[in-house]
Write a protein that holds these residues in place. Structure first.
Motif, mmCIF file in Angstrom:
data_model
loop_
_atom_site.group_PDB
_atom_site.id
_atom_site.type_symbol
_atom_site.label_atom_id
_atom_site.label_comp_id
_atom_site.label_asym_id
_atom_site.label_seq_id
_atom_site.Cartn_x
_atom_site.Cartn_y
_atom_site.Cartn_z
ATOM 1 N N ARG A 8 0.837 -1.198 0.000
ATOM 2 C CA ARG A 8 0.000 0.000 0.000
ATOM 3 C C ARG A 8 0.874 1.252 0.000
ATOM 4 O O ARG A 8 1.979 1.256 0.521
ATOM 5 N N THR A 9 0.331 2.338 -0.558
ATOM 6 C CA THR A 9 1.001 3.634 -0.513
ATOM 7 C C THR A 9 0.256 4.536 0.455
ATOM 8 O O THR A 9 -0.768 4.133 1.047
ATOM 9 N N GLY A 10 0.728 5.758 0.588
ATOM 10 C CA GLY A 10 0.066 6.703 1.475
ATOM 11 C C GLY A 10 -1.299 7.131 0.956
ATOM 12 O O GLY A 10 -2.087 7.752 1.682
ATOM 13 N N TYR A 11 -1.600 6.828 -0.304
ATOM 14 C CA TYR A 11 -2.904 7.176 -0.867
ATOM 15 C C TYR A 11 -3.951 6.101 -0.578
ATOM 16 O O TYR A 11 -5.108 6.250 -0.958
ATOM 17 N N TRP A 12 -3.518 5.022 0.073
ATOM 18 C CA TRP A 12 -4.461 3.905 0.242
ATOM 19 C C TRP A 12 -5.590 4.284 1.178
ATOM 20 O O TRP A 12 -5.395 4.948 2.208
ATOM 21 N N SER A 13 -6.772 3.874 0.856
ATOM 22 C CA SER A 13 -7.945 3.964 1.722
ATOM 23 C C SER A 13 -8.913 2.892 1.230
ATOM 24 O O SER A 13 -8.808 2.423 0.087
ATOM 25 N N PRO A 14 -9.846 2.477 2.045
ATOM 26 C CA PRO A 14 -10.820 1.478 1.570
ATOM 27 C C PRO A 14 -11.543 1.939 0.314
ATOM 28 O O PRO A 14 -11.795 1.142 -0.593
ATOM 29 N N ALA A 15 -11.843 3.256 0.249
ATOM 30 C CA ALA A 15 -12.541 3.757 -0.932
ATOM 31 C C ALA A 15 -11.648 3.662 -2.164
ATOM 32 O O ALA A 15 -12.091 3.257 -3.244
ATOM 33 N N ALA A 16 -10.339 4.053 -2.005
ATOM 34 C CA ALA A 16 -9.416 4.004 -3.139
ATOM 35 C C ALA A 16 -9.193 2.569 -3.584
ATOM 36 O O ALA A 16 -9.074 2.293 -4.786
ATOM 37 N N ALA A 17 -9.150 1.629 -2.647
ATOM 38 C CA ALA A 17 -8.963 0.218 -2.997
ATOM 39 C C ALA A 17 -10.124 -0.291 -3.843
ATOM 40 O O ALA A 17 -9.961 -1.199 -4.661
ATOM 41 N N GLY A 18 -11.299 0.300 -3.658
ATOM 42 C CA GLY A 18 -12.472 -0.149 -4.402
ATOM 43 C C GLY A 18 -12.740 0.627 -5.668
ATOM 44 O O GLY A 18 -13.698 0.320 -6.383
ATOM 45 N N THR A 19 -11.906 1.657 -5.967
ATOM 46 C CA THR A 19 -12.151 2.451 -7.175
ATOM 47 C C THR A 19 -11.018 2.386 -8.176
ATOM 48 O O THR A 19 -11.244 2.592 -9.363
ATOM 49 N N ALA A 20 -9.776 2.126 -7.721
ATOM 50 C CA ALA A 20 -8.653 2.008 -8.663
ATOM 51 C C ALA A 20 -8.825 0.709 -9.437
ATOM 52 O O ALA A 20 -8.768 -0.372 -8.859
ATOM 53 N N MET A 21 -9.042 0.807 -10.736
ATOM 54 C CA MET A 21 -9.399 -0.367 -11.516
ATOM 55 C C MET A 21 -8.176 -1.126 -12.005
ATOM 56 O O MET A 21 -7.157 -0.541 -12.361
ATOM 57 N N ALA A 22 -8.325 -2.440 -12.006
ATOM 58 C CA ALA A 22 -7.322 -3.336 -12.575
ATOM 59 C C ALA A 22 -8.061 -4.253 -13.537
ATOM 60 O O ALA A 22 -8.453 -5.366 -13.190
ATOM 61 N N GLY A 23 -8.315 -3.743 -14.730
ATOM 62 C CA GLY A 23 -9.103 -4.500 -15.684
ATOM 63 C C GLY A 23 -10.580 -4.369 -15.380
ATOM 64 O O GLY A 23 -11.112 -3.284 -15.183
ATOM 65 N N GLN A 24 -11.245 -5.513 -15.251
ATOM 66 C CA GLN A 24 -12.699 -5.517 -15.067
ATOM 67 C C GLN A 24 -13.115 -5.151 -13.655
ATOM 68 O O GLN A 24 -14.220 -4.644 -13.436
ATOM 69 N N PHE A 25 -12.211 -5.407 -12.673
ATOM 70 C CA PHE A 25 -12.562 -5.203 -11.275
ATOM 71 C C PHE A 25 -11.571 -4.238 -10.609
ATOM 72 O O PHE A 25 -10.458 -4.032 -11.105
ATOM 73 N N PRO A 26 -11.934 -3.660 -9.462
ATOM 74 C CA PRO A 26 -10.989 -2.834 -8.709
ATOM 75 C C PRO A 26 -9.781 -3.656 -8.252
ATOM 76 O O PRO A 26 -9.892 -4.863 -8.002
ATOM 77 N N ALA A 27 -8.636 -2.982 -8.121
ATOM 78 C CA ALA A 27 -7.425 -3.679 -7.675
ATOM 79 C C ALA A 27 -7.618 -4.276 -6.290
ATOM 80 O O ALA A 27 -7.049 -5.326 -5.953
ATOM 81 N N GLY A 28 -8.436 -3.629 -5.468
ATOM 82 C CA GLY A 28 -8.662 -4.126 -4.122
ATOM 83 C C GLY A 28 -9.357 -5.471 -4.060
ATOM 84 O O GLY A 28 -9.334 -6.145 -3.036
ATOM 85 N N CYS A 29 -9.997 -5.892 -5.158
ATOM 86 C CA CYS A 29 -10.641 -7.208 -5.172
ATOM 87 C C CYS A 29 -9.614 -8.310 -4.984
ATOM 88 O O CYS A 29 -9.902 -9.364 -4.407
ATOM 89 N N GLU A 30 -8.391 -8.073 -5.495
ATOM 90 C CA GLU A 30 -7.324 -9.055 -5.345
ATOM 91 C C GLU A 30 -6.467 -8.762 -4.117
ATOM 92 O O GLU A 30 -6.058 -9.690 -3.425
ATOM 93 N N CYS A 31 -6.248 -7.463 -3.862
ATOM 94 C CA CYS A 31 -5.315 -7.098 -2.787
ATOM 95 C C CYS A 31 -5.985 -6.993 -1.417
ATOM 96 O O CYS A 31 -5.359 -7.276 -0.397
ATOM 97 N N ASP A 32 -7.224 -6.551 -1.379
ATOM 98 C CA ASP A 32 -7.927 -6.348 -0.107
ATOM 99 C C ASP A 32 -9.346 -6.897 -0.221
ATOM 100 O O ASP A 32 -10.348 -6.180 -0.043
ATOM 101 N N SER A 33 -9.436 -8.168 -0.520
ATOM 102 C CA SER A 33 -10.745 -8.773 -0.757
ATOM 103 C C SER A 33 -11.624 -8.768 0.484
ATOM 104 O O SER A 33 -12.838 -8.911 0.383
#
Length: 239
Positions: free
Chosen positions: A60-85
């Protein structure tokens, strides 16, 4: 000295075991390649893939937040789906079910056949004891032909009837000739011959019943039995 060497060997084996476990865990993870748009809450490498620890955890970086984890996209799903499921809502990490197709419209009801029966006085159509159409009779059949053209015609039934005067055999033939005269005229008005069926009932279906006594004079009896002398025409079709 031997005991110390054994302890060192055990320590090295434990470290090696930890290293293998971390490598195995890392090998089981997949690259999470972000789209690179907006603030990405994870450290990424030159491939835009999220950097992971030796145990497969996303950095995680200093920009991490639960909201950011659910909005930064990695293809079809947010990156947080894999990193912070355990943090990102589950519904963001699955393909939305396709909406159910709208029900097909109910088929339009098929038009129902209509039947219209017209009773034409034989005295209007023919002279007494004749099967040749009179002008007044032709006029009535002109109206009937026009009505038949206003529907999707299926069939026309023409049934001739007579009174009881005369023999059964004679009246049967007369009723058939009159029905056929009606058919011939309607065919001449453009109605297909195979749509018109004729039948003669002779004197078998009177409508006067016992109302006309044979004691009446012939002229009075003929007049009394007039309703029996008829041609019934039924037009069947759909509008």
């Amino acid at each position: 000295m031997i005991k110390q060497t054994k302890k060192q060997m055990f320590a090295l084996a434990a470290i090696a075991s930890i290293g293998l476990s971390a490598s195995a865990a890392f090998a089981q993870t997949k690259d999470v390649v972000v789209d690179g748009k907006g603030e990405v809450p994870y450290a990424i490498d030159a491939r835009n893939a999220v950097a992971r620890s030796g145990t497969g955890l996303c950095w995680r970086t200093g920009y991490w937040s639960p909201a950011a984890a659910g909005t930064a996209m990695a293809g079809q799903f947010p990156a947080g789906c894999e990193c912070d499921s355990d943090i990102v809502p589950k519904d963001k990490c699955v393909v939305a079910a396709a909406p159910a197709p709208a029900p097909a419209p109910a088929p339009a009801a098929a038009p129902r056949p209509t039947a219209e029966k017209v009773k034409l006085s034989a005295d209007t159509l023919f002279d007494f004891d004749k099967a040749v159409l009179k002008p007044e009779g032709r006029s009535k059949l002109d109206e009937l032909a026009a009505q038949a053209k206003d529907v999707k015609l299926e069939v026309i039934l023409a049934v001739g009837h007579t009174d009881r005067l005369g023999s059964d055999a004679y009246n049967q033939k007369l009723s058939e000739r009159r029905a056929n005269a009606v058919k011939t005229y309607l065919v001449g008005k453009g109605i297909e011959a195979n749509r018109i069926y004729t039948e003669g009932k002779g004197e078998r279906q009177p409508v006067t019943g016992n109302n006309c006594s044979d004691k009446l004079g012939r002229k009075a009896l003929i007049e009394c039995l007039q309703p029996d002398r008829r041609v019934e025409v039924e037009v069947i079709g759909t509008r």
